[in-house]
Design a protein around this motif. Structure first.
Motif, PDB file in Angstrom:
ATOM      1  N   VAL A 107      -7.525   3.733   0.072  1.00  0.00           N
ATOM      2  CA  VAL A 107      -8.535   4.512   0.789  1.00  0.00           C
ATOM      3  C   VAL A 107      -7.803   5.410   1.782  1.00  0.00           C
ATOM      4  CG1 VAL A 107     -10.505   4.422   2.375  1.00  0.00           C
ATOM      5  CG2 VAL A 107     -10.290   2.728   0.529  1.00  0.00           C
ATOM      6  N   LEU A 108      -8.065   6.712   1.719  1.00  0.00           N
ATOM      7  CA  LEU A 108      -7.361   7.673   2.574  1.00  0.00           C
ATOM      8  C   LEU A 108      -8.136   8.024   3.833  1.00  0.00           C
ATOM      9  CD1 LEU A 108      -6.116  10.122  -0.214  1.00  0.00           C
ATOM     10  CD2 LEU A 108      -4.813   8.317   0.913  1.00  0.00           C
ATOM     11  N   PHE A 109      -9.476   7.959   3.751  1.00  0.00           N
ATOM     12  CA  PHE A 109     -10.300   8.364   4.892  1.00  0.00           C
ATOM     13  C   PHE A 109     -11.321   7.291   5.243  1.00  0.00           C
ATOM     14  CE2 PHE A 109      -9.135  12.516   3.046  1.00  0.00           C
ATOM     15  CZ  PHE A 109      -8.617  13.155   4.172  1.00  0.00           C
ATOM     16  N   ARG A 110     -11.598   7.164   6.544  1.00  0.00           N
ATOM     17  CA  ARG A 110     -12.769   6.421   7.009  1.00  0.00           C
ATOM     18  C   ARG A 110     -13.839   7.441   7.353  1.00  0.00           C
ATOM     19  NH1 ARG A 110      -8.938   4.546  10.557  1.00  0.00           N
ATOM     20  NH2 ARG A 110      -7.958   2.546  10.061  1.00  0.00           N
ATOM     21  N   ALA A 137      -2.918   4.400   5.388  1.00  0.00           N
ATOM     22  CA  ALA A 137      -2.430   4.940   4.113  1.00  0.00           C
ATOM     23  C   ALA A 137      -2.608   6.453   4.083  1.00  0.00           C
ATOM     24  CB  ALA A 137      -3.161   4.299   2.943  1.00  0.00           C
ATOM     25  N   GLY A 138      -3.734   6.923   4.628  1.00  0.00           N
ATOM     26  CA  GLY A 138      -3.967   8.363   4.688  1.00  0.00           C
ATOM     27  C   GLY A 138      -2.952   9.074   5.555  1.00  0.00           C
ATOM     28  N   GLU A 139      -2.561   8.451   6.662  1.00  0.00           N
ATOM     29  CA  GLU A 139      -1.540   9.041   7.537  1.00  0.00           C
ATOM     30  C   GLU A 139      -0.216   9.184   6.786  1.00  0.00           C
ATOM     31  OE1 GLU A 139      -1.717  10.269  10.469  1.00  0.00           O
ATOM     32  OE2 GLU A 139      -3.547   9.497  11.399  1.00  0.00           O
ATOM     33  N   ARG A 140       0.141   8.157   6.012  1.00  0.00           N
ATOM     34  CA  ARG A 140       1.393   8.214   5.242  1.00  0.00           C
ATOM     35  C   ARG A 140       1.304   9.289   4.165  1.00  0.00           C
ATOM     36  NH1 ARG A 140       5.083   9.335   2.910  1.00  0.00           N
ATOM     37  NH2 ARG A 140       6.755   8.076   1.954  1.00  0.00           N
ATOM     38  N   PHE A 141       0.153   9.363   3.500  1.00  0.00           N
ATOM     39  CA  PHE A 141      -0.025  10.358   2.453  1.00  0.00           C
ATOM     40  C   PHE A 141      -0.037  11.766   3.026  1.00  0.00           C
ATOM     41  CE2 PHE A 141      -2.590  12.688  -0.753  1.00  0.00           C
ATOM     42  CZ  PHE A 141      -1.782  12.462  -1.848  1.00  0.00           C
ATOM     43  N   LEU A 142      -0.525  11.911   4.255  1.00  0.00           N
ATOM     44  CA  LEU A 142      -0.534  13.217   4.904  1.00  0.00           C
ATOM     45  C   LEU A 142       0.886  13.751   5.066  1.00  0.00           C
ATOM     46  CD1 LEU A 142      -1.903  15.532   6.452  1.00  0.00           C
ATOM     47  CD2 LEU A 142      -1.787  14.100   8.516  1.00  0.00           C
ATOM     48  N   GLY A 143       1.805  12.887   5.482  1.00  0.00           N
ATOM     49  CA  GLY A 143       3.196  13.331   5.603  1.00  0.00           C
ATOM     50  C   GLY A 143       3.756  13.804   4.279  1.00  0.00           C
ATOM     51  N   PHE A 144       3.469  13.055   3.216  1.00  0.00           N
ATOM     52  CA  PHE A 144       3.928  13.469   1.886  1.00  0.00           C
ATOM     53  C   PHE A 144       3.292  14.788   1.468  1.00  0.00           C
ATOM     54  CE2 PHE A 144       2.379  13.722  -2.478  1.00  0.00           C
ATOM     55  CZ  PHE A 144       3.580  13.866  -3.165  1.00  0.00           C
ATOM     56  N   ILE A 192      -8.507  11.253  -5.901  1.00  0.00           N
ATOM     57  CA  ILE A 192      -7.169  10.971  -5.369  1.00  0.00           C
ATOM     58  C   ILE A 192      -7.069   9.499  -4.982  1.00  0.00           C
ATOM     59  CG2 ILE A 192      -5.518  11.480  -3.530  1.00  0.00           C
ATOM     60  CD1 ILE A 192      -6.764  14.268  -3.336  1.00  0.00           C
ATOM     61  N   GLU A 193      -8.089   8.985  -4.290  1.00  0.00           N
ATOM     62  CA  GLU A 193      -8.057   7.594  -3.838  1.00  0.00           C
ATOM     63  C   GLU A 193      -8.025   6.630  -5.022  1.00  0.00           C
ATOM     64  OE1 GLU A 193     -10.336   7.840   0.477  1.00  0.00           O
ATOM     65  OE2 GLU A 193     -11.566   7.710  -1.351  1.00  0.00           O
ATOM     66  N   MET A 204       0.830  -1.202   0.000  1.00  0.00           N
ATOM     67  CA  MET A 204       0.000   0.000   0.000  1.00  0.00           C
ATOM     68  C   MET A 204       0.865   1.251   0.000  1.00  0.00           C
ATOM     69  SD  MET A 204      -3.018   0.971   2.692  1.00  0.00           S
ATOM     70  CE  MET A 204      -3.889  -0.525   2.264  1.00  0.00           C
ATOM     71  N   ILE A 205       1.891   1.267   0.868  1.00  0.00           N
ATOM     72  CA  ILE A 205       2.773   2.418   0.934  1.00  0.00           C
ATOM     73  C   ILE A 205       3.514   2.615  -0.377  1.00  0.00           C
ATOM     74  CG2 ILE A 205       4.758   3.421   2.101  1.00  0.00           C
ATOM     75  CD1 ILE A 205       2.153   3.333   3.697  1.00  0.00           C
ATOM     76  N   SER A 206       3.949   1.486  -0.997  1.00  0.00           N
ATOM     77  CA  SER A 206       4.667   1.606  -2.265  1.00  0.00           C
ATOM     78  C   SER A 206       3.756   2.168  -3.343  1.00  0.00           C
ATOM     79  CB  SER A 206       5.224   0.245  -2.689  1.00  0.00           C
ATOM     80  OG  SER A 206       4.151  -0.672  -2.888  1.00  0.00           O
ATOM     81  N   ALA A 207       2.454   1.833  -3.252  1.00  0.00           N
ATOM     82  CA  ALA A 207       1.514   2.388  -4.233  1.00  0.00           C
ATOM     83  C   ALA A 207       1.464   3.893  -4.128  1.00  0.00           C
ATOM     84  CB  ALA A 207       0.115   1.794  -3.998  1.00  0.00           C
TER      85      ALA A 207
END
Length: 316
Positions: free
Chosen positions: A57-60, A71-78, A50-51, A1-4
């Protein structure tokens, strides 16, 4: 997921990143739509796009709004790192190319213009003699869009609904007051508890208002149920009905200082607990370098002269 996420972030544009960050910072699609001056379905479509591009999936979705997935937490940092790097470089490039602005548009919240505009206009004109200065009033709901579209260069705004980040200035705290006729306010004390307020006939903003959300949250957190007699669209309407004795309103003192000084209405500061928001500065990203610093300093000094009259409190 992170690599995606790592492999596909190039598919997301800067506007998408700003929308994503707005949803994170405000806690929901509806709140982000209000801040950006867009529709809630439009914000939701951007997040879905975006998703779909990232395949994650970025948000619940929750009853309160939204929460980030892992995944959303990781994308937030980016997203934060990317936007900060882009804005830093953009600011440097514009500062190198800039010879200073010819015009400066400042916006203040509705009903504070009569307090702020004369002082800010004079202060900015004196500090920036070669710049054509304009100071406007506008609704908070229009400010984010006005800044992003370069209609306004600087906004004096409230948090909530805005979130003041480190690069913006948090100037003052503003406590809300109970406003009404002397008979309706019922008491000689300068303060009144939130519990007492809940039992009084309240005139409140409509439920679409972020300002109303803040008031409702304060009652809910104190386990209080307010007695609402009328919901209205504007601060002017709230003040007018309160002045007629139909009920009492909850407003910042900066909105009613003139009527109170003239003896037309009575006010009591709400305490135990207080309802409080911040007053601060927001800049669009085209105001850079020395100009931003000079405008920030000038506005801070000018507003400090009004702090006592408007009952603004220091931060901290």
């Amino acid at each position: 997921m992170i690599s995606a996420i790592t492999n596909l972030v190039f598919l997301v544009n800067f506007n998408d990143l700003r929308v994503f960050l707005d949803v994170v910072d405000t806690g929901g699609m509806t709140q982000a739509a209000s801040q950006r001056g867009r529709s809630q379905p439009g914000i939701s479509r951007t997040i879905r796009d975006i998703e779909m591009r990232l395949g994650v999936v970025l948000f619940r979705r929750t009853g309160r709004g939204v929460d980030l997935t892992p995944a959303g937490e990781r994308f937030l940092g980016f997203a934060r790192a990317t936007m900060e790097a882009f804005e830093a470089v953009e600011s440097e490039v514009r500062e190198i190319a800039s010879v200073g602005p010819r015009e400066l548009a400042v916006v203040v919240p509705l009903r504070t213009g009569r307090l702020l505009i004369p002082v800010l206009q004079k202060a900015l004109t004196s500090a920036l003699p070669d710049v054509e200065v304009h100071v406007y009033e506008d609704a908070m709901a229009n400010m984010a869009q006005g800044l992003s579209q370069r209609k306004y260069d600087v906004a004096i705004a409230y948090a909530p609904p805005f979130r003041f980040e480190q690069r913006h200035d948090q100037l003052f705290r503003e406590r809300l007051h109970l406003v009404g006729t002397s008979e309706a306010i019922a008491g000689e004390e300068a303060t009144i508890s939130l519990g007492e307020v809940a039992a009084m006939p309240l005139l409140l903003p409509n439920t679409r208002s972020t300002y109303r959300n803040q008031i409702s949250s304060a009652f809910a957190e104190a386990n209080l149920t307010p007695t609402i007699v009328r919901e209205l669209e504007t601060s002017e309407a709230l003040l007018a009905f309160a002045g007629e004795g139909e009920g009492v309103a909850i407003l910042p003192y900066s909105n009613v200082y003139r009527e109170h000084e003239a003896g037309e209405i009575a006010v009591r500061e709400i305490v135990s607990p207080p309802i409080e928001r911040q007053v601060g500065l927001l800049f669009n990203r085209y105001v850079v370098g020395g100009t931003r610093s000079q405008v920030r300093s000038t506005l801070r000094d000018a507003m400090s002269m009004l702090a006592q009259r408007s009952r603004w409190l220091p931060i901290g």
